[in-house]
Design a protein around this motif. Structure first.
Motif, PDB file in Angstrom:
ATOM      1  N   ALA A 177       9.296  14.146  32.151  1.00 15.04           N
ATOM      2  CA  ALA A 177       9.297  15.738  31.741  1.00 15.04           C
ATOM      3  C   ALA A 177       9.811  16.538  32.739  1.00 15.04           C
ATOM      4  CB  ALA A 177       7.936  16.028  31.572  1.00 15.04           C
ATOM      5  N   LYS A 178      10.098  16.064  33.838  1.00 20.72           N
ATOM      6  CA  LYS A 178      10.772  16.751  35.003  1.00 20.72           C
ATOM      7  C   LYS A 178      12.314  16.486  35.223  1.00 20.72           C
ATOM      8  CE  LYS A 178       6.721  18.384  36.180  1.00 20.72           C
ATOM      9  NZ  LYS A 178       6.612  19.775  36.026  1.00 20.72           N
ATOM     10  N   ALA A 179      12.559  15.398  35.332  1.00 23.05           N
ATOM     11  CA  ALA A 179      14.008  14.823  35.658  1.00 23.05           C
ATOM     12  C   ALA A 179      14.181  13.579  35.202  1.00 23.05           C
ATOM     13  CB  ALA A 179      14.291  15.325  37.103  1.00 23.05           C
ATOM     14  N   MET A 180      15.644  13.257  35.362  1.00 23.07           N
ATOM     15  CA  MET A 180      15.978  11.755  35.296  1.00 23.07           C
ATOM     16  C   MET A 180      16.145  11.248  36.593  1.00 23.07           C
ATOM     17  SD  MET A 180      18.634  11.437  32.161  1.00 23.07           S
ATOM     18  CE  MET A 180      19.926  12.459  32.807  1.00 23.07           C
ATOM     19  N   VAL A 181      15.553   9.908  36.496  1.00 22.56           N
ATOM     20  CA  VAL A 181      15.719   9.215  37.904  1.00 22.56           C
ATOM     21  C   VAL A 181      15.855   7.848  37.617  1.00 22.56           C
ATOM     22  CG1 VAL A 181      13.794  10.767  39.107  1.00 22.56           C
ATOM     23  CG2 VAL A 181      13.111   8.877  37.747  1.00 22.56           C
ATOM     24  N   GLU A 182      16.355   7.058  38.776  1.00 26.53           N
ATOM     25  CA  GLU A 182      16.713   5.820  38.644  1.00 26.53           C
ATOM     26  C   GLU A 182      15.661   4.920  39.346  1.00 26.53           C
ATOM     27  OE1 GLU A 182      20.695   5.094  40.771  1.00 26.53           O
ATOM     28  OE2 GLU A 182      21.511   5.689  38.651  1.00 26.53           O
ATOM     29  N   PHE A 204      23.590  35.012  26.688  1.00 23.21           N
ATOM     30  CA  PHE A 204      23.561  34.585  25.482  1.00 23.21           C
ATOM     31  C   PHE A 204      24.074  35.687  24.303  1.00 23.21           C
ATOM     32  CE2 PHE A 204      20.071  31.453  27.318  1.00 23.21           C
ATOM     33  CZ  PHE A 204      20.965  30.653  27.348  1.00 23.21           C
ATOM     34  N   GLY A 205      24.267  36.786  25.009  1.00 18.82           N
ATOM     35  CA  GLY A 205      24.799  37.787  24.264  1.00 18.82           C
ATOM     36  C   GLY A 205      23.752  38.725  23.505  1.00 18.82           C
ATOM     37  N   VAL A 206      22.394  38.589  24.117  1.00 23.08           N
ATOM     38  CA  VAL A 206      21.461  39.428  23.485  1.00 23.08           C
ATOM     39  C   VAL A 206      20.992  40.486  24.547  1.00 23.08           C
ATOM     40  CG1 VAL A 206      20.500  37.633  22.245  1.00 23.08           C
ATOM     41  CG2 VAL A 206      19.729  37.846  24.188  1.00 23.08           C
ATOM     42  N   ASP A 207      20.442  41.755  24.049  1.00 19.78           N
ATOM     43  CA  ASP A 207      20.034  42.863  24.853  1.00 19.78           C
ATOM     44  C   ASP A 207      18.612  42.892  25.348  1.00 19.78           C
ATOM     45  OD1 ASP A 207      22.604  44.015  24.128  1.00 19.78           O
ATOM     46  OD2 ASP A 207      21.962  45.024  22.615  1.00 19.78           O
ATOM     47  N   GLY A 208      17.725  42.469  24.563  1.00 18.22           N
ATOM     48  CA  GLY A 208      16.356  42.354  25.301  1.00 18.22           C
ATOM     49  C   GLY A 208      15.360  41.180  24.666  1.00 18.22           C
ATOM     50  N   SER A 209      14.371  41.050  25.306  1.00 17.85           N
ATOM     51  CA  SER A 209      13.511  39.809  24.814  1.00 17.85           C
ATOM     52  C   SER A 209      12.242  39.995  25.282  1.00 17.85           C
ATOM     53  CB  SER A 209      13.970  38.493  25.597  1.00 17.85           C
ATOM     54  OG  SER A 209      13.187  37.524  25.059  1.00 17.85           O
ATOM     55  N   THR A 210      10.945  39.162  24.930  1.00 20.90           N
ATOM     56  CA  THR A 210       9.591  39.389  25.511  1.00 20.90           C
ATOM     57  C   THR A 210       9.541  38.153  26.035  1.00 20.90           C
ATOM     58  OG1 THR A 210       8.865  38.964  23.482  1.00 20.90           O
ATOM     59  CG2 THR A 210       8.869  41.367  23.930  1.00 20.90           C
ATOM     60  N   PRO A 211       9.638  37.939  27.641  1.00 18.44           N
ATOM     61  CA  PRO A 211       9.846  36.588  28.180  1.00 18.44           C
ATOM     62  C   PRO A 211       8.265  35.890  28.094  1.00 18.44           C
ATOM     63  CG  PRO A 211      10.844  38.163  29.531  1.00 18.44           C
ATOM     64  CD  PRO A 211      10.476  38.851  28.276  1.00 18.44           C
ATOM     65  N   ILE A 212       8.285  34.816  28.120  1.00 20.30           N
ATOM     66  CA  ILE A 212       6.810  34.047  28.038  1.00 20.30           C
ATOM     67  C   ILE A 212       6.627  33.478  29.684  1.00 20.30           C
ATOM     68  CG2 ILE A 212       5.444  32.145  27.208  1.00 20.30           C
ATOM     69  CD1 ILE A 212       6.841  32.103  24.725  1.00 20.30           C
ATOM     70  N   ARG A 223      11.642  18.598  26.434  1.00 21.66           N
ATOM     71  CA  ARG A 223      11.235  19.702  25.530  1.00 21.66           C
ATOM     72  C   ARG A 223       9.777  19.594  25.046  1.00 21.66           C
ATOM     73  NH1 ARG A 223      12.730  23.860  23.651  1.00 21.66           N
ATOM     74  NH2 ARG A 223      14.728  23.142  23.596  1.00 21.66           N
ATOM     75  N   GLY A 224       9.105  18.342  25.294  1.00 19.01           N
ATOM     76  CA  GLY A 224       7.661  18.306  25.255  1.00 19.01           C
ATOM     77  C   GLY A 224       7.140  19.168  26.193  1.00 19.01           C
ATOM     78  N   ALA A 225       7.561  18.864  27.443  1.00 17.73           N
ATOM     79  CA  ALA A 225       7.181  19.602  28.603  1.00 17.73           C
ATOM     80  C   ALA A 225       7.109  20.967  28.520  1.00 17.73           C
ATOM     81  CB  ALA A 225       7.698  19.172  30.022  1.00 17.73           C
ATOM     82  N   VAL A 226       8.299  21.531  28.027  1.00 11.47           N
ATOM     83  CA  VAL A 226       8.354  22.998  27.821  1.00 11.47           C
ATOM     84  C   VAL A 226       7.378  23.298  26.855  1.00 11.47           C
ATOM     85  CG1 VAL A 226      10.193  24.812  27.039  1.00 11.47           C
ATOM     86  CG2 VAL A 226      10.693  23.110  28.674  1.00 11.47           C
ATOM     87  N   ALA A 227       7.393  22.785  25.689  1.00 10.21           N
ATOM     88  CA  ALA A 227       6.468  23.163  24.547  1.00 10.21           C
ATOM     89  C   ALA A 227       4.752  23.162  25.202  1.00 10.21           C
ATOM     90  CB  ALA A 227       6.534  22.173  23.386  1.00 10.21           C
ATOM     91  N   ASP A 228       4.603  22.175  25.777  1.00 10.20           N
ATOM     92  CA  ASP A 228       3.103  22.402  26.305  1.00 10.20           C
ATOM     93  C   ASP A 228       3.067  23.234  27.299  1.00 10.20           C
ATOM     94  OD1 ASP A 228       2.717  20.026  25.224  1.00 10.20           O
ATOM     95  OD2 ASP A 228       3.090  18.686  26.903  1.00 10.20           O
ATOM     96  N   LYS A 229       3.898  23.807  28.326  1.00  5.00           N
ATOM     97  CA  LYS A 229       3.560  24.768  29.431  1.00  5.00           C
ATOM     98  C   LYS A 229       3.751  25.940  28.641  1.00  5.00           C
ATOM     99  CE  LYS A 229       4.970  24.620  33.546  1.00  5.00           C
ATOM    100  NZ  LYS A 229       5.738  24.281  34.895  1.00  5.00           N
ATOM    101  N   LEU A 230       4.693  26.585  27.533  1.00  3.03           N
ATOM    102  CA  LEU A 230       4.465  27.508  26.945  1.00  3.03           C
ATOM    103  C   LEU A 230       3.399  28.005  26.275  1.00  3.03           C
ATOM    104  CD1 LEU A 230       8.321  27.898  25.671  1.00  3.03           C
ATOM    105  CD2 LEU A 230       7.239  28.913  27.737  1.00  3.03           C
ATOM    106  N   SER A 231       2.855  26.811  25.535  1.00  2.00           N
ATOM    107  CA  SER A 231       1.673  27.020  24.721  1.00  2.00           C
ATOM    108  C   SER A 231       0.476  27.276  25.636  1.00  2.00           C
ATOM    109  CB  SER A 231       1.561  25.472  23.966  1.00  2.00           C
ATOM    110  OG  SER A 231       2.422  25.529  22.929  1.00  2.00           O
ATOM    111  N   ARG A 232       0.518  26.739  26.917  1.00  2.00           N
ATOM    112  CA  ARG A 232      -0.551  26.636  27.678  1.00  2.00           C
ATOM    113  C   ARG A 232      -0.732  28.359  28.153  1.00  2.00           C
ATOM    114  NH1 ARG A 232      -2.306  23.248  33.132  1.00  2.00           N
ATOM    115  NH2 ARG A 232      -4.126  24.325  33.753  1.00  2.00           N
TER     116      ARG A 232
END
Length: 497
Positions: free
Chosen positions: A44-49, A421-429, A275-284
């Protein structure tokens, strides 16, 4: 006598409990050295060998590419000393064939000359640790060429992964042999599997032939167009030829119409990996943090002029250019020095606000693997040029999937430039467990009242989402107003530079 040792997926740190197999670096029958990387995994953090702590012959692999394994699950088995058991002279009719004893000497050389399984293991199974043994060339043991087959000790019960199915030479590889597919992103691999696209038949448009998601999307569209053309060909035939069949079988026509009207099956995409790690963090974040957002439009004309002057003064060979993101990051560190409440976190168990001594500035970066937030360490001690250089370095690592878990954790405040991304505003999480995030929209010409007259100016919208537990609206508004003042009048920063 050979001893078969099992290597399990190690604990990769940072509280990670599972990993997805991205690419095997060895095959069954390969000779591996101590601490040689054997598999590339994505957490969930990075790719490692992942290096193997044993030296010997790979006898089994567990898990296909794309499979997700928990920490502690078997990865592969290695026969330590297997080649020593096959020391037989070659047959007289084949004097040129290598003997098993010669393979044994090569194996002893590549594994450091270990005589037993206990002595062949480094014991350092964590990523980044090793004994420093030299990496050996991969060699395939071919028992059929030796005088007698290798007789390893009984292997563990799990069923090993089958050998890769051979692919025609046109599908990829060198000299008719199957080669690795130039794909970095597991998302691209998953998308190709879902649509039954053979990656070995694609030509990548990325650097060094890297297959990107756009290449897979193009292949999917081509396959869809071919299927549509195939389905349309019978309809172009004269209707008279089909009339008797249709008249004789009304039930068939009714069934075909019902099938055409039936909705297609919904696509299911597993939430795992990045994607799963981002979903968990945003939900929390949304479930734990009572967030609020305030925003303001700012005239960035003077900031853009100051940036142009900085880059012009450096000259053609005066070093890297200062980016807008680097200037905004430097403005954030100055604002956090004035409003330290926003550089904090909340200890919910102790019901305490913890103000952090230093600013570790995260910045959102979109990659083929999804959204990641690399962290610029000790950003409060850096100037705009230093911050810009570090942002450029971390961004390149993010694009190639080489960020380490340590480079993706420990942030205290996040800067999100969604204007790209060509957008003016947002409400960041808010990036949990931080207390605030500053969002920056696109900078574009707009009508603006300047010095009492209507003029066309470079305008940007700034949005601040903050944890209402750490401060009230007055503090958040003061922070945002200071950032806007620095954007409109960069000279305000001279006091803190």
């Amino acid at each position: 006598m050979a001893q078969v040792l099992e290597f399990k997926l190690p604990d990769l740190g940072e509280g990670l409990t599972e990993a997805e197999i991205v690419r095997w670096l060895v095959e069954v029958g390969d000779v591996v050295a101590i601490d040689q990387p054997v598999v590339e995994v994505e957490t969930a953090k990075a790719m490692v060998e992942v290096p193997c702590p044993y030296g010997g012959v790979v006898t089994a692999r567990f898990g296909e590419e794309g499979a997700e394994l928990p920490v502690g699950a078997p990865l592969l088995t290695v026969a330590v000393g297997a080649t020593e058991a096959s020391s037989v002279s070659p047959e007289p009719s084949e004097p040129s064939e290598p003997s098993a004893s010669s393979a044994s000497s090569v194996d002893e050389e590549s594994s450091g000359g270990s005589d037993s399984g206990a002595e062949s293991g480094s014991g350092n199974v964590l990523v980044g640790y090793g004994t420093g043994a030299p990496a050996a060339r991969r060699r395939r043991i071919r028992p059929e060429r030796a005088g007698a087959p290798v007789a390893p000790a009984p292997a563990p019960a799990p069923v090993p992964v089958a050998e890769p199915v051979s692919v025609p030479a046109a599908a990829g590889g060198v000299n008719g042999r199957q080669g690795p597919v130039a794909v970095v992103s597991p998302l691209v691999r998953r998308l190709a599997r879902q649509h039954e696209i053979d990656l070995r038949r694609l030509t990548g448009s990325g650097p060094d032939g890297l297959i990107l998601r756009a290449d897979v999307d193009s292949a999917i569209r081509r396959a869809s167009d071919e299927a549509t053309e195939t389905a349309a060909r019978p309809a172009a035939e004269p209707a008279v030829a089909e009339a008797p069949t249709a008249a004789a079988s009304p039930a068939v026509a009714s069934t075909a119409a019902a099938s055409a009207a039936a909705p297609a099956a919904a696509e299911r995409i597993p939430l795992r990996g990045v994607r799963g790690a981002v979903a968990d963090k945003l939900s929390r974040s949304r479930s734990e943090i009572p967030d609020a957002t305030c925003w303001v439009d700012a005239d960035a004309t003077e900031l853009m002029a100051a940036r142009a002057a900085m880059n012009a003064a450096s000259g053609p060979s005066g070093g890297p250019k200062v980016s807008v993101l680097a200037l905004l990051a430097r403005i954030c560190t100055a604002a956090l020095a004035r409003y330290p409440e926003l550089n904090s976190t909340v200890d919910t168990a102790a019901r305490e606000i913890v103000r952090l001594p230093g600013v570790h500035l995260g910045f959102a970066a979109q990659t083929d693997r999804g959204l990641v937030v690399p962290v610029v360490r000790d950003a409060h001690t850096r100037n705009a040029e230093s911050i810009g250089a570090e942002i450029a370095r971390l961004t390149e690592l993010a694009r190639t999937g080489k960020l380490s878990p340590a480079q993706l954790t420990g942030g205290t405040f996040t800067l999100n430039n969604y204007g790209v991304f060509g957008v003016d505003g947002s409400t960041p999480i808010i990036n949990h467990p931080e207390a605030a995030m500053l969002g920056v929209g696109r900078i574009m010409p707009k009508p603006w009242v300047h010095n009492g007259e209507l003029a066309v100016r470079q305008v940007v919208q700034l949005s601040l989402t903050f944890d209402h537990r750490v401060c009230d609206g007055g503090t958040a508004g003061g922070f945002l107003r200071y950032v806007a003042d620095c954007v409109e009048q960069p000279a305000v920063l001279l006091r803190t530079l």
